[in-house]
Design a protein around this motif. Structure first.
Motif, PDB file in Angstrom:
ATOM      1  N   ALA A   1       0.836  -1.204   0.000  1.00 35.11           N
ATOM      2  CA  ALA A   1       0.000   0.000   0.000  1.00 35.11           C
ATOM      3  C   ALA A   1       0.871   1.254   0.000  1.00 35.11           C
ATOM      4  N   LEU A   2       1.973   1.210   0.740  1.00 34.37           N
ATOM      5  CA  LEU A   2       2.888   2.339   0.806  1.00 34.37           C
ATOM      6  C   LEU A   2       3.443   2.676  -0.574  1.00 34.37           C
ATOM      7  N   ALA A   3       3.661   1.648  -1.399  1.00 33.62           N
ATOM      8  CA  ALA A   3       4.213   1.839  -2.743  1.00 33.62           C
ATOM      9  C   ALA A   3       3.140   1.929  -3.821  1.00 33.62           C
ATOM     10  N   GLY A   4       1.864   1.961  -3.426  1.00 39.16           N
ATOM     11  CA  GLY A   4       0.784   2.031  -4.405  1.00 39.16           C
ATOM     12  C   GLY A   4       0.612   0.774  -5.215  1.00 39.16           C
ATOM     13  N   LEU A   5       0.895  -0.379  -4.585  1.00 36.44           N
ATOM     14  CA  LEU A   5       0.870  -1.654  -5.307  1.00 36.44           C
ATOM     15  C   LEU A   5      -0.140  -2.645  -4.734  1.00 36.44           C
ATOM     16  N   SER A   6      -1.080  -2.184  -3.953  1.00 41.03           N
ATOM     17  CA  SER A   6      -2.056  -3.106  -3.346  1.00 41.03           C
ATOM     18  C   SER A   6      -2.786  -3.923  -4.399  1.00 41.03           C
ATOM     19  N   HIS A   7      -3.056  -3.316  -5.539  1.00 48.23           N
ATOM     20  CA  HIS A   7      -3.815  -4.003  -6.593  1.00 48.23           C
ATOM     21  C   HIS A   7      -3.033  -5.151  -7.221  1.00 48.23           C
ATOM     22  N   ALA A   8      -1.706  -5.169  -6.995  1.00 54.26           N
ATOM     23  CA  ALA A   8      -0.856  -6.181  -7.631  1.00 54.26           C
ATOM     24  C   ALA A   8      -0.488  -7.320  -6.694  1.00 54.26           C
ATOM     25  N   ALA A   9      -1.098  -7.385  -5.524  1.00 59.43           N
ATOM     26  CA  ALA A   9      -0.672  -8.343  -4.498  1.00 59.43           C
ATOM     27  C   ALA A   9      -0.673  -9.786  -4.984  1.00 59.43           C
TER      28      ALA A   9
ATOM     29  N   ARG B   1      -0.578 -10.840  -8.205  1.00 64.21           N
ATOM     30  CA  ARG B   1       0.041 -11.035  -9.509  1.00 64.21           C
ATOM     31  C   ARG B   1       1.429 -11.657  -9.334  1.00 64.21           C
ATOM     32  N   TYR B   2       1.963 -12.154 -10.442  1.00 62.11           N
ATOM     33  CA  TYR B   2       3.324 -12.681 -10.453  1.00 62.11           C
ATOM     34  C   TYR B   2       4.246 -11.658 -11.127  1.00 62.11           C
ATOM     35  N   PRO B   3       5.558 -11.708 -10.831  1.00 60.68           N
ATOM     36  CA  PRO B   3       6.466 -10.702 -11.372  1.00 60.68           C
ATOM     37  C   PRO B   3       6.391 -10.515 -12.882  1.00 60.68           C
ATOM     38  N   ASN B   4       6.202 -11.612 -13.638  1.00 60.47           N
ATOM     39  CA  ASN B   4       6.180 -11.473 -15.103  1.00 60.47           C
ATOM     40  C   ASN B   4       4.920 -10.779 -15.613  1.00 60.47           C
ATOM     41  N   GLU B   5       3.985 -10.508 -14.714  1.00 61.73           N
ATOM     42  CA  GLU B   5       2.771  -9.778 -15.084  1.00 61.73           C
ATOM     43  C   GLU B   5       2.903  -8.280 -14.800  1.00 61.73           C
ATOM     44  N   LEU B   6       4.073  -7.847 -14.308  1.00 67.01           N
ATOM     45  CA  LEU B   6       4.284  -6.454 -13.931  1.00 67.01           C
ATOM     46  C   LEU B   6       5.254  -5.775 -14.890  1.00 67.01           C
ATOM     47  N   SER B   7       5.147  -4.463 -14.989  1.00 66.44           N
ATOM     48  CA  SER B   7       6.128  -3.689 -15.741  1.00 66.44           C
ATOM     49  C   SER B   7       7.451  -3.669 -14.974  1.00 66.44           C
ATOM     50  N   GLY B   8       8.516  -3.244 -15.661  1.00 65.79           N
ATOM     51  CA  GLY B   8       9.813  -3.150 -15.001  1.00 65.79           C
ATOM     52  C   GLY B   8       9.790  -2.214 -13.814  1.00 65.79           C
ATOM     53  N   GLY B   9       9.132  -1.076 -13.952  1.00 67.42           N
ATOM     54  CA  GLY B   9       9.049  -0.130 -12.844  1.00 67.42           C
ATOM     55  C   GLY B   9       8.310  -0.699 -11.647  1.00 67.42           C
ATOM     56  N   MET B  10       7.224  -1.421 -11.906  1.00 70.22           N
ATOM     57  CA  MET B  10       6.471  -2.038 -10.804  1.00 70.22           C
ATOM     58  C   MET B  10       7.301  -3.126 -10.127  1.00 70.22           C
ATOM     59  N   GLN B  11       8.032  -3.900 -10.919  1.00 67.53           N
ATOM     60  CA  GLN B  11       8.881  -4.936 -10.326  1.00 67.53           C
ATOM     61  C   GLN B  11       9.934  -4.321  -9.400  1.00 67.53           C
ATOM     62  N   GLN B  12      10.489  -3.194  -9.820  1.00 68.64           N
ATOM     63  CA  GLN B  12      11.523  -2.592  -8.968  1.00 68.64           C
ATOM     64  C   GLN B  12      10.919  -1.991  -7.710  1.00 68.64           C
ATOM     65  N   ARG B  13       9.693  -1.476  -7.778  1.00 72.89           N
ATOM     66  CA  ARG B  13       9.021  -1.001  -6.558  1.00 72.89           C
ATOM     67  C   ARG B  13       8.767  -2.164  -5.605  1.00 72.89           C
ATOM     68  N   VAL B  14       8.414  -3.327  -6.162  1.00 73.91           N
ATOM     69  CA  VAL B  14       8.255  -4.516  -5.319  1.00 73.91           C
ATOM     70  C   VAL B  14       9.595  -4.861  -4.657  1.00 73.91           C
ATOM     71  N   GLY B  15      10.690  -4.757  -5.422  1.00 77.23           N
ATOM     72  CA  GLY B  15      12.005  -5.046  -4.858  1.00 77.23           C
ATOM     73  C   GLY B  15      12.360  -4.131  -3.707  1.00 77.23           C
ATOM     74  N   VAL B  16      11.995  -2.865  -3.828  1.00 71.78           N
ATOM     75  CA  VAL B  16      12.287  -1.899  -2.756  1.00 71.78           C
ATOM     76  C   VAL B  16      11.475  -2.230  -1.505  1.00 71.78           C
ATOM     77  N   VAL B  17      10.172  -2.437  -1.651  1.00 70.26           N
ATOM     78  CA  VAL B  17       9.365  -2.679  -0.454  1.00 70.26           C
ATOM     79  C   VAL B  17       9.609  -4.072   0.122  1.00 70.26           C
ATOM     80  N   ARG B  18      10.048  -5.027  -0.723  1.00 69.83           N
ATOM     81  CA  ARG B  18      10.433  -6.332  -0.179  1.00 69.83           C
ATOM     82  C   ARG B  18      11.592  -6.173   0.794  1.00 69.83           C
ATOM     83  N   ALA B  19      12.574  -5.341   0.425  1.00 68.27           N
ATOM     84  CA  ALA B  19      13.698  -5.102   1.330  1.00 68.27           C
ATOM     85  C   ALA B  19      13.239  -4.371   2.589  1.00 68.27           C
ATOM     86  N   LEU B  20      12.336  -3.400   2.445  1.00 70.42           N
ATOM     87  CA  LEU B  20      11.878  -2.623   3.597  1.00 70.42           C
ATOM     88  C   LEU B  20      11.003  -3.444   4.538  1.00 70.42           C
ATOM     89  N   ALA B  21      10.282  -4.432   3.991  1.00 69.56           N
ATOM     90  CA  ALA B  21       9.360  -5.219   4.813  1.00 69.56           C
ATOM     91  C   ALA B  21      10.087  -6.029   5.878  1.00 69.56           C
TER      92      ALA B  21
END
Length: 252
Positions: free
Chosen positions: A122-130, A132-152
């Motif tokens: 939610a912090l990264a504006g990605l609640s709607h993608a919870a 989904r799988y990585p190959n269903e995301l754009s490159g920018g969305m994948q990198q936002r997931v990478g950032v919040v994965r580290a922060l989590a």
């Protein structure tokens, strides 16, 4: 939150192609305060990524010390999160499970780690993608997931090695703005490696310039926050700071 200190840090390795020992990092000393955002710039081969990998515990250092809250660092640990240039997501896991992976490894029960993962998505504006799988995301969305994965995983220090280098310019600017917003809300300590001088100045409280494995200079960035590109591209002080850093990098 913990202070990160590098004390007379050095790294020497044997280069089989040169048939000799090579010193990649020479006597680097640096203090990073809790909640500070540091950008590290310098020409290729100046030791940026080597320093980050030593802080992460991925490679040993040859001399000196790395101290986190006064305790030596000698290997990877959950108190240091890493975001790589490649997205490095698990392709067989959903976005929710990717973000919850760190808490899972710490033994956090599933309901709680799903709550943590949803909070950061939610912090990264990605609640709607919870789901989904990585190959269903754009490159920018994948990198936002990478950032919040580290922060989590709630690290004391977030280490970022050119994380936005592989996305297009427009997406990169959006990710930079997102990162500054998330940093302002959560205030992790960040060390951000980049070749992009404007990116370094846009993101950081302080820019560290490296040259041949040494700290050449450190520049305080006193630009107000929140920072958005539409404002800063017209800001004379931003231009002056960027020009000063670029001049040092070129000299290095």
């Amino acid at each position: 939150m913990k202070t990160l200190s590098l004390r007379n840090l050095g790294k020497t390795y044997f280069d089989p192609y040169a048939g000799a020992h090579v010193t990649a990092v020479h006597d680097v000393s640096l203090d990073v305060e809790p909640g500070e955002f540091i950008s590290v710039v310098g020409p290729s081969g100046c030791g940026k990524t080597t320093i980050l990998n030593m802080i992460a515990g991925f490679i040993p250092y040859s001399k000196g010390d790395i101290l986190l809250d006064g305790k030596p660092v000698h290997g990877p640990g959950p108190e240091r999160g890493v975001v790589f240039q490649s997205f490095a997501l698990f392709p067989w896991k959903t976005v929710l499970d990717n973000v919850g992976f760190g808490p899972k490894m710490r033994g956090v029960p599933k309901a709680e780690r799903d709550r943590i993962a949803r909070e950061y998505l939610a912090l990264a504006g990605l609640s709607h993608a919870a789901h989904r799988y990585p190959n269903e995301l754009s490159g920018g969305m994948q990198q936002r997931v990478g950032v919040v994965r580290a922060l989590a995983n709630n690290p004391d220090v977030l280490l970022m090695d050119e994380p936005f280098a592989s996305v297009d310019a427009q997406t990169r600017m959006t990710l930079q703005e997102e990162l500054t917003r998330i940093w302002q809300e959560r205030k992790p300590t960040v060390i951000f490696i980049t070749h992009d001088v404007s990116e370094a100045v846009f993101l950081a409280n302080r820019v560290v310039v490296l040259s041949k494995g040494r700290v050449l200079d450190q520049i305080a960035v006193d630009l107000p926050r929140p920072r958005v590109w539409d404002d800063l591209v017209k800001d004379d002080h931003f231009k002056q700071l960027s020009a000063r850093v670029l001049q040092m990098v070129r000299a290095a």
